[in-house]
Design a protein around this motif. Structure first.
Motif: not given
Length: 271
Positions: A111-117, A153-158, A196-203
């Motif tokens: 199991d794992s997580i992808l994070s932006v720090h 948020y742009q980096t999260l999208k990447l 909202e773009e991010l949440v839609r993308l995650i979904k």
């Protein structure tokens, strides 16, 4: 209940609490499944932006980390489900190196997580959550707090769109980490379309979200890293979440578990 974001004695910026302390605390508070998510080693050709050079464990420690957890999985298999995991730090421009590391060690990971720090500005990398003082410098460097939020948020999208291979994490860590210092640097981000773009993308990718409650333990945050406008969006798009205590010591395993369980039940009733 699952706690899907727990650190370990291998964390160079955490406590020295041993694995069994975390496990015994989980049993005490009723956690039925837990994932240890120590930071995957950073690419060898990448300079850690932390002044202490302590963002992640070394590759020399990684197999020891896996082997210790493998033994504990067996020892406690009748009491609690233990997942061997990692927290993968997304670094813009180092996607191939991260993929190579995941390809090399992915077979050990449950199991794992992808994070932006960290975010990249003018060829340099800056930690988003190191300190309030550094966050202030980021605002000055980029020009406004709105631009810091947008860049984060742009980096999260990447990160979400990145090709990190077959072992890429399918859970995104603390999506609102940028709000760690919001009591000092408040900002109303409810009109930012990119969220909202991010949440839609995650979904659309069928990813999960780390419902990270460690923000409650941060002096200048005092909210979960899914809260307010973000929580409304997560509810709107029915994105699956997993409680993450983000424990760096044993005493916070299962932190806010009852509150999280109650919130999820309330949201399910409303959907």
């Amino acid at each position: 209940m699952k706690d899907g974001h727990i650190h370990s004695p291998y964390c160079p910026h955490g406590s020295s609490d041993q694995f069994e302390k975390y496990i015994k605390k989980a049993l005490e508070v009723g956690v039925m499944e837990m994932t240890f998510t120590e930071h995957l080693p950073l690419p060898k050709n990448f300079k850690d932006p932390s002044p202490e050079n302590n963002s992640a464990m070394t590759e020399d420690d990684l197999l020891n980390y896996f082997n210790e957890l493998k033994k504990l999985k067996e020892k406690y298999k009748h009491s609690v489900k233990i997942n061997i995991g990692v927290e993968v730090d997304y670094i813009e421009g180092y996607e191939e190196e991260i993929k190579e590391m995941l390809d090399k060690y992915g077979e050990y990971i449950d199991d794992s997580i992808l994070s932006v720090h960290m975010i990249k500005l003018d060829g340099k990398y800056h930690l988003i959550d190191y300190s309030a003082e550094e966050f202030c410098k980021l605002i000055e460097l980029i020009g406004s707090i709105e631009k810091v939020y947008y860049k984060y948020y742009q980096t999260l999208k990447l990160a979400i769109n990145s090709d990190l291979g077959i072992y890429k994490p399918r859970r995104i860590g603390h999506l609102n980490l940028v709000r760690k210092f919001n009591k000092i640097y408040p900002y109303d981000y409810s009109n930012m379309d990119i969220l909202e773009e991010l949440v839609r993308l995650i979904k659309s990718k069928n990813y999960e979200l780390d419902f990270n409650v460690s923000g409650y333990r941060q002096q200048y945050c005092n909210e979960a890293y899914i809260d307010g406008h973000l929580l409304e969006l997560v509810r709107k798009y029915d994105v699956k979440t997993v409680l993450g205590s983000d424990s760096h010591s044993h005493d916070t395993v299962g932190y806010k578990m009852k509150e999280y369980d109650r919130l999820m039940n309330e949201l399910q009733i409303q959907l």
